[in-house]
Design a protein around this motif. Structure first.
Motif, PDB file in Angstrom:
ATOM      1  N   ARG A  95      16.140  12.655   4.555  1.00  0.00           N
ATOM      2  CA  ARG A  95      15.042  13.595   4.314  1.00  0.00           C
ATOM      3  C   ARG A  95      14.266  13.147   3.082  1.00  0.00           C
ATOM      4  O   ARG A  95      14.413  13.710   2.003  1.00  0.00           O
ATOM      5  N   PRO A  96      13.445  12.128   3.234  1.00  0.00           N
ATOM      6  CA  PRO A  96      12.729  11.590   2.075  1.00  0.00           C
ATOM      7  C   PRO A  96      11.764  12.604   1.466  1.00  0.00           C
ATOM      8  O   PRO A  96      11.082  13.345   2.176  1.00  0.00           O
ATOM      9  N   ASP A  97      11.748  12.630   0.161  1.00  0.00           N
ATOM     10  CA  ASP A  97      10.794  13.448  -0.590  1.00  0.00           C
ATOM     11  C   ASP A  97       9.494  12.656  -0.694  1.00  0.00           C
ATOM     12  O   ASP A  97       9.464  11.580  -1.281  1.00  0.00           O
ATOM     13  N   LEU A  98       8.416  13.179  -0.138  1.00  0.00           N
ATOM     14  CA  LEU A  98       7.166  12.433  -0.050  1.00  0.00           C
ATOM     15  C   LEU A  98       6.650  12.023  -1.426  1.00  0.00           C
ATOM     16  O   LEU A  98       6.148  10.905  -1.602  1.00  0.00           O
ATOM     17  N   LYS A  99       6.789  12.887  -2.430  1.00  0.00           N
ATOM     18  CA  LYS A  99       6.305  12.550  -3.774  1.00  0.00           C
ATOM     19  C   LYS A  99       7.067  11.354  -4.342  1.00  0.00           C
ATOM     20  O   LYS A  99       6.479  10.451  -4.954  1.00  0.00           O
ATOM     21  N   LYS A 100       8.393  11.318  -4.118  1.00  0.00           N
ATOM     22  CA  LYS A 100       9.192  10.200  -4.619  1.00  0.00           C
ATOM     23  C   LYS A 100       8.880   8.916  -3.845  1.00  0.00           C
ATOM     24  O   LYS A 100       8.898   7.825  -4.433  1.00  0.00           O
ATOM     25  N   VAL A 101       8.611   9.054  -2.561  1.00  0.00           N
ATOM     26  CA  VAL A 101       8.256   7.887  -1.756  1.00  0.00           C
ATOM     27  C   VAL A 101       6.948   7.279  -2.264  1.00  0.00           C
ATOM     28  O   VAL A 101       6.832   6.060  -2.442  1.00  0.00           O
ATOM     29  N   VAL A 102       5.961   8.120  -2.484  1.00  0.00           N
ATOM     30  CA  VAL A 102       4.662   7.654  -2.987  1.00  0.00           C
ATOM     31  C   VAL A 102       4.821   7.005  -4.365  1.00  0.00           C
ATOM     32  O   VAL A 102       4.218   5.960  -4.652  1.00  0.00           O
ATOM     33  N   GLN A 103       5.670   7.590  -5.179  1.00  0.00           N
ATOM     34  CA  GLN A 103       5.904   7.035  -6.522  1.00  0.00           C
ATOM     35  C   GLN A 103       6.549   5.654  -6.425  1.00  0.00           C
ATOM     36  O   GLN A 103       6.148   4.721  -7.142  1.00  0.00           O
ATOM     37  N   ALA A 104       7.531   5.487  -5.555  1.00  0.00           N
ATOM     38  CA  ALA A 104       8.187   4.190  -5.399  1.00  0.00           C
ATOM     39  C   ALA A 104       7.210   3.157  -4.852  1.00  0.00           C
ATOM     40  O   ALA A 104       7.251   1.978  -5.229  1.00  0.00           O
ATOM     41  N   GLU A 105       6.310   3.571  -4.003  1.00  0.00           N
ATOM     42  CA  GLU A 105       5.356   2.674  -3.369  1.00  0.00           C
ATOM     43  C   GLU A 105       4.335   2.116  -4.355  1.00  0.00           C
ATOM     44  O   GLU A 105       3.729   1.069  -4.111  1.00  0.00           O
ATOM     45  N   ARG A 106       4.157   2.792  -5.486  1.00  0.00           N
ATOM     46  CA  ARG A 106       3.187   2.337  -6.495  1.00  0.00           C
ATOM     47  C   ARG A 106       3.606   1.008  -7.120  1.00  0.00           C
ATOM     48  O   ARG A 106       2.787   0.333  -7.749  1.00  0.00           O
ATOM     49  N   LYS A 107       4.858   0.643  -6.956  1.00  0.00           N
ATOM     50  CA  LYS A 107       5.332  -0.640  -7.484  1.00  0.00           C
ATOM     51  C   LYS A 107       4.921  -1.821  -6.600  1.00  0.00           C
ATOM     52  O   LYS A 107       5.191  -2.970  -6.947  1.00  0.00           O
ATOM     53  N   LEU A 108       4.302  -1.514  -5.459  1.00  0.00           N
ATOM     54  CA  LEU A 108       3.944  -2.549  -4.486  1.00  0.00           C
ATOM     55  C   LEU A 108       2.434  -2.733  -4.412  1.00  0.00           C
ATOM     56  O   LEU A 108       1.668  -1.782  -4.614  1.00  0.00           O
ATOM     57  N   ASP A 109       2.014  -3.940  -4.109  1.00  0.00           N
ATOM     58  CA  ASP A 109       0.597  -4.218  -3.838  1.00  0.00           C
ATOM     59  C   ASP A 109       0.355  -3.895  -2.367  1.00  0.00           C
ATOM     60  O   ASP A 109       0.339  -4.786  -1.508  1.00  0.00           O
ATOM     61  N   VAL A 110       0.157  -2.627  -2.082  1.00  0.00           N
ATOM     62  CA  VAL A 110       0.096  -2.157  -0.704  1.00  0.00           C
ATOM     63  C   VAL A 110      -1.004  -2.855   0.090  1.00  0.00           C
ATOM     64  O   VAL A 110      -0.772  -3.415   1.167  1.00  0.00           O
ATOM     65  N   GLU A 111      -2.215  -2.856  -0.437  1.00  0.00           N
ATOM     66  CA  GLU A 111      -3.334  -3.444   0.299  1.00  0.00           C
ATOM     67  C   GLU A 111      -3.176  -4.954   0.457  1.00  0.00           C
ATOM     68  O   GLU A 111      -3.522  -5.517   1.494  1.00  0.00           O
ATOM     69  N   GLY A 112      -2.644  -5.606  -0.557  1.00  0.00           N
ATOM     70  CA  GLY A 112      -2.430  -7.046  -0.469  1.00  0.00           C
ATOM     71  C   GLY A 112      -1.394  -7.401   0.586  1.00  0.00           C
ATOM     72  O   GLY A 112      -1.579  -8.353   1.365  1.00  0.00           O
ATOM     73  N   LEU A 113      -0.318  -6.631   0.659  1.00  0.00           N
ATOM     74  CA  LEU A 113       0.733  -6.873   1.652  1.00  0.00           C
ATOM     75  C   LEU A 113       0.216  -6.616   3.069  1.00  0.00           C
ATOM     76  O   LEU A 113       0.520  -7.367   4.002  1.00  0.00           O
ATOM     77  N   ILE A 114      -0.579  -5.561   3.223  1.00  0.00           N
ATOM     78  CA  ILE A 114      -1.159  -5.261   4.538  1.00  0.00           C
ATOM     79  C   ILE A 114      -2.102  -6.376   4.964  1.00  0.00           C
ATOM     80  O   ILE A 114      -2.074  -6.845   6.115  1.00  0.00           O
ATOM     81  N   ALA A 115      -2.955  -6.822   4.027  1.00  0.00           N
ATOM     82  CA  ALA A 115      -3.932  -7.873   4.349  1.00  0.00           C
ATOM     83  C   ALA A 115      -3.235  -9.147   4.807  1.00  0.00           C
ATOM     84  O   ALA A 115      -3.671  -9.807   5.756  1.00  0.00           O
ATOM     85  N   GLU A 116      -2.127  -9.502   4.155  1.00  0.00           N
ATOM     86  CA  GLU A 116      -1.392 -10.707   4.536  1.00  0.00           C
ATOM     87  C   GLU A 116      -0.842 -10.587   5.948  1.00  0.00           C
ATOM     88  O   GLU A 116      -0.877 -11.553   6.731  1.00  0.00           O
ATOM     89  N   SER A 117      -0.355  -9.405   6.288  1.00  0.00           N
ATOM     90  CA  SER A 117       0.172  -9.187   7.635  1.00  0.00           C
ATOM     91  C   SER A 117      -0.944  -9.252   8.673  1.00  0.00           C
ATOM     92  O   SER A 117      -0.799  -9.880   9.731  1.00  0.00           O
ATOM     93  N   LEU A 118      -2.078  -8.627   8.375  1.00  0.00           N
ATOM     94  CA  LEU A 118      -3.199  -8.606   9.318  1.00  0.00           C
ATOM     95  C   LEU A 118      -3.756 -10.005   9.574  1.00  0.00           C
ATOM     96  O   LEU A 118      -4.154 -10.332  10.702  1.00  0.00           O
ATOM     97  N   GLU A 119      -3.777 -10.833   8.544  1.00  0.00           N
ATOM     98  CA  GLU A 119      -4.313 -12.189   8.681  1.00  0.00           C
ATOM     99  C   GLU A 119      -3.485 -13.040   9.631  1.00  0.00           C
ATOM    100  O   GLU A 119      -3.982 -13.946  10.295  1.00  0.00           O
TER     101      GLU A 119
END
Length: 386
Positions: A355-379
């Protein structure tokens, strides 16, 4: 007397479509024609049904097997087409009728100018059969055989005695287009089948973690896509790598959040690809409570990153037994259980969040380059036409 072997195809809900009925009938006929690619035939459309004719009789069973899988098909019958004249009709009925057992004749007079009404046709043909075949007896309530005579408006009559159940549903292509998240498991192919049954055209996206997963895992998914495409009229499989995303999550985020965060990336990528190809929704094989990531909280976390599109979960209320039964029915089960790993088994935590807490998930995700990782996958996405 000219007697021609034909196959009669009847549709399901199309008759309810009122002024839009012509559109649904046209799409349905196109799908039937596509299913018979490579088989010589002609198809005609008298009122409310389709007639396949001028085909090699040796391929009758093959044609029926192909057409019964076309969504929108209620039932099919292999029969004969003859001139709408009682002598020709009876000769054909006599050929079709069994030698013994109970039977009834069931006539439908589409052509109201035919000199006999339905009850009179039933009585005359039934009476002659009883004289010609002493082993037969009439049972109008629970007969062993039903011999159908369908008088059409074009001066022809159809005679048949068997009904093959079709796939049901609505013609694929009449309910928009979706993007199916296709894994190598049991659930997602069934989800694709269920939503296509409601008329939705599908593309599919598969996420892999090569070199942590091998090429056999990918071949397994392509095989599942081929089996599914029999019902969907073909599809395009988009193959995307998430290896770099999993490595980044493993390096920077709590282990127990691996599946939760990976699902969020998958949904983002699926939405971007959907925008590219004109898909109007995302379709997943999730079933409520089946695994740790499929709780309400887990689904909420995944949904939160989808900006515009609805997320459809056709199996959300199904239990595993029901899903397996459908997988066996559509022919995907034996492939789904082949023991090749998919991306979700890579870096699998011992205790994933239930049962993930959405606020904690979003906080953990801030350590990642989300858009950069997505762009690499899309390419690096590959397209496979199935």
């Amino acid at each position: 007397m000219e007697r021609e072997r034909v196959i009669i195809v009847r549709y399901c809900e199309i008759h309810l479509k009122g002024k839009n009925r012509g559109y649904f009938e046209k799409v349905f006929m196109n799908n039937l024609e596509k299913a018979l690619t490579g088989i010589r035939h002609e198809m005609k459309k008298p009122s409310g049904r389709y007639i396949v004719e001028k085909f090699d009789e040796a391929r009758t069973d093959e044609i029926i097997d192909r057409l019964r899988k076309v969504f929108g098909t209620h039932s099919l019958s292999a029969g004969y087409q003859v001139d709408a004249e009682m002598g020709a009709i009876y000769d054909t009925v006599r050929m079709v009728a069994p030698e013994s057992g109970s039977f009834k004749v069931q006539a439908n007079r589409g052509d109201k100018t035919f000199p006999l009404n339905s009850m009179q046709i039933n009585a005359e043909i039934g009476g002659r059969l009883l004289k010609d075949k002493p082993g037969l007896c009439v049972d109008v309530h629970s007969p062993q055989s039903v011999i159908c005579v369908d008088i059409r408006e074009n001066g022809k009559a159809l005679v048949f005695s068997e009904f093959v159940k079709g796939a049901g549903g609505m013609p694929v292509g009449t309910s928009g287009k979706g993007m199916l998240l296709l894994s190598g498991g049991i659930d997602s192919p069934v989800a694709g089948y269920m939503i296509a049954k409601r008329g939705m055209k599908l593309d599919a996206i598969h996420f892999h973690s090569y070199p942590y997963t091998n090429m056999q895992a990918r071949e397994k998914v392509e095989d599942l896509a081929r089996k599914l495409s029999v019902y969907t009229g073909g599809l395009i499989l988009h193959v995307a790598s998430v290896t770099h995303i999993q490595e980044a999550i493993h390096k920077n985020c709590p282990d127990e959040m691996m599946i939760t965060l990976l699902r969020r990336f998958m949904m983002r990528i699926a939405e971007r690809v959907s925008e590219r190809v004109g898909a109007q929704c995302i379709v997943t094989g999730e079933s409520l409570g089946q695994v740790a990531s499929q709780t309400v909280e887990g689904m909420t976390s995944s949904n939160a990153v989808v900006r515009l599109l609805p997320v459809l979960r056709p199996l959300v209320g199904f239990d595993k037994t029901e899903i397996i039964e459908r997988a066996r029915m559509i022919g995907t089960y034996e492939t789904s259980v082949l023991p090749y790993e998919d991306c979700c088994t890579v870096f699998l935590p011992k205790h994933p969040l239930i049962r993930p807490d959405l606020k904690k998930v979003v906080q953990a995700e801030r350590k990642l380059d989300v858009e950069g990782l997505i762009a690499e996958s899309l390419e690096g996405i590959e397209e496979v036409r199935i």
